[in-house]
Scaffold this active site. Sequence first.
Site, PDB file in Angstrom:
ATOM      1  N   HIS A 139      -2.599 -15.538  37.382  1.00  0.00           N
ATOM      2  CA  HIS A 139      -2.007 -16.820  37.790  1.00  0.00           C
ATOM      3  C   HIS A 139      -1.945 -17.829  36.638  1.00  0.00           C
ATOM      4  CE1 HIS A 139      -1.986 -15.615  42.026  1.00  0.00           C
ATOM      5  NE2 HIS A 139      -3.202 -15.149  41.825  1.00  0.00           N
ATOM      6  N   ASN A 177      -0.557 -15.966  48.443  1.00  0.00           N
ATOM      7  CA  ASN A 177       0.617 -15.557  47.672  1.00  0.00           C
ATOM      8  C   ASN A 177       1.892 -15.874  48.452  1.00  0.00           C
ATOM      9  OD1 ASN A 177      -0.758 -14.443  45.425  1.00  0.00           O
ATOM     10  ND2 ASN A 177      -1.094 -12.525  46.530  1.00  0.00           N
ATOM     11  N   TYR A 232     -13.420 -15.971  42.340  1.00  0.00           N
ATOM     12  CA  TYR A 232     -12.578 -17.115  41.998  1.00  0.00           C
ATOM     13  C   TYR A 232     -13.400 -18.309  41.511  1.00  0.00           C
ATOM     14  CZ  TYR A 232      -8.055 -15.229  43.299  1.00  0.00           C
ATOM     15  OH  TYR A 232      -6.904 -14.496  43.310  1.00  0.00           O
TER      16      TYR A 232
END
Length: 599
Positions: A75, A148, A356
């Site tokens: 990303h 997404n 994350y």
Amino acid sequence: MHLRSFATAALLAALTITSGYAAAPTLTEDGGQPVGDNQNSRTAGPRGGILLDNFHLIQKLGRFDRERIPERVVHARGVGAHGQFVSYDDWSKFTKADLFSSQGKTTPVFLRISTVIHPKGSPEQLRDPRGFAVKFYTEQGNWDLVGNNLPIFFIRDAMKFPDMVHSLKPSPITNQQDPNRFFDFFSHVPESTHMLTILYSDQGTPTNLRQMDGFGVHAFKWVNAAGDVTYVKFNWRSMQGLNPATAEEAAAASAKNHSGMTADLYDSINRGQYPEWELGVQMLKPDQLDDFDFDPLDATKIWTGVPEIKVGKMTINRVPSNFFQSTEQVAFSPGMVVPGIEPSEDRLLQGRLFSYADTQRHRIGANYLTLPINRPQVETVNINQDGDMNMGATTSDVNFQPSAMPDTPREEESYEYSQAPLSSQVVQQRIAKTLNFQQAGELYRSFDKDAQANLVKNFAGDLSQVKNRQIKLRILSFLTQSDPEYGERVTAAVGESADDVQRMITANENVEPTRWTKIELPDAAQADKATIHNSSVAPIRYQTRAGGSAWSKTFTLMPRQSHRYDAALDVRVVDKQVGAAQSVTLGKLVDLSEADGDK
């Protein structure tokens, strides 16, 4: 006007401009000290070296050297903007999350849309899933809905996430993205067929960021005040409609402006044409999870046949004042949830809960949540301390908990996570209901004729580059099991044998996917060529000679590649030791990775 009067007016104008500089704010160093000269370095005389005591220069260069933070592993190429979310109703029957507590409840948000695999600065129009991440600044803290623009993913278990990303990223040898590498990986992951099908369709190349949907991908839990659990999927539906592009249209747009999607989004906002998405929620009670022929907690599946309720609307209406401070420094984590929203047992999501937040602590620092773009709009009260770039204002001597001191923060039981029953034993095995191909076939059949043709062409374009026939046939076997017509069309497009595809299917019935069986195939040699092949994962250096002549210069044969010659010749490997000479005649293939290198 007389010449003298004109000159006087010009002089007065110049004086006015000069006086304007005097009114400008004084330039300072990072510590607030005023700067006397920002144009010239301090030197030892007019022609001498620069002095080390020129602290302003040292600070300026040092800060410049550190302007780039580590690029996101995935990303990296993204754009973000501010907006708001408005709840359509009171949804407290299902969730105690404050942002859904009443009709018209408004919550500030920040949306970041990004490509998954390609690096920062890459063309935005490349075929890739788009990250669709929304940060809600709620009255109970931040909620990050990190998904997404496609409703599913390639894999169902976080154990495979690093492997998947490695295969899709450029080769560590050639620095090029290579279909030989990622199809090698996906040939062991049959559940990827659904995602590959949607990615190679025109939905893999959206025309712009406004006209595409967004998805939470995973199942989550809504929990109400009574502790009742509802499994949910979150789906953002674009109110601008959908507008996928063909591969040719995407390439043309990229050639015109490879940052065109960012420009389109910002231009739309600046014109007052604010893009909007409705948030749809699908719901299942815990006792409904076993009612399907697939596992609803499998991230490679959509919830077919489950109704969707529109619960609110997001409007994106403000371009950030600084791109880096917002889009680059914003940090998302699916573990960032608020009371009333919890992660499900989805195996991919469970890994993302750690990964994350951990990558943000590495990329930005331990105190990344204190940056303005990440900071919650409610007061944070805890005893986390210190670390790099700490901007807190600690005033208490009590940095532990519990404590007898009256002002020590304490937990509140009403915010505990819901309870879930456990059974069976600790295991490490694949889920029971895999259903790897059915939804991929349903997706193919849902496309119109033009969309199907584009899917076949796009898929075949990459698959035809795969050198290893076994891998190619394995992927084709997945498509054929999804839909016979789908498989037949891609098989014909890459010039493969439908009979060999069927043999691959038969050979791998009830076989562990990561240990799939290869079928007998003739050497991939050309009748009029002498072929030298490298089936290994490392480069091989070799020499050739013809007709007893001297050995040639050294050539390098890259992994999974072949070199072909128009005449018979001898070849030897010269990597670590000089190998024995082998004869390569026309129509014959020699695999140098199997060459004898002991002599």
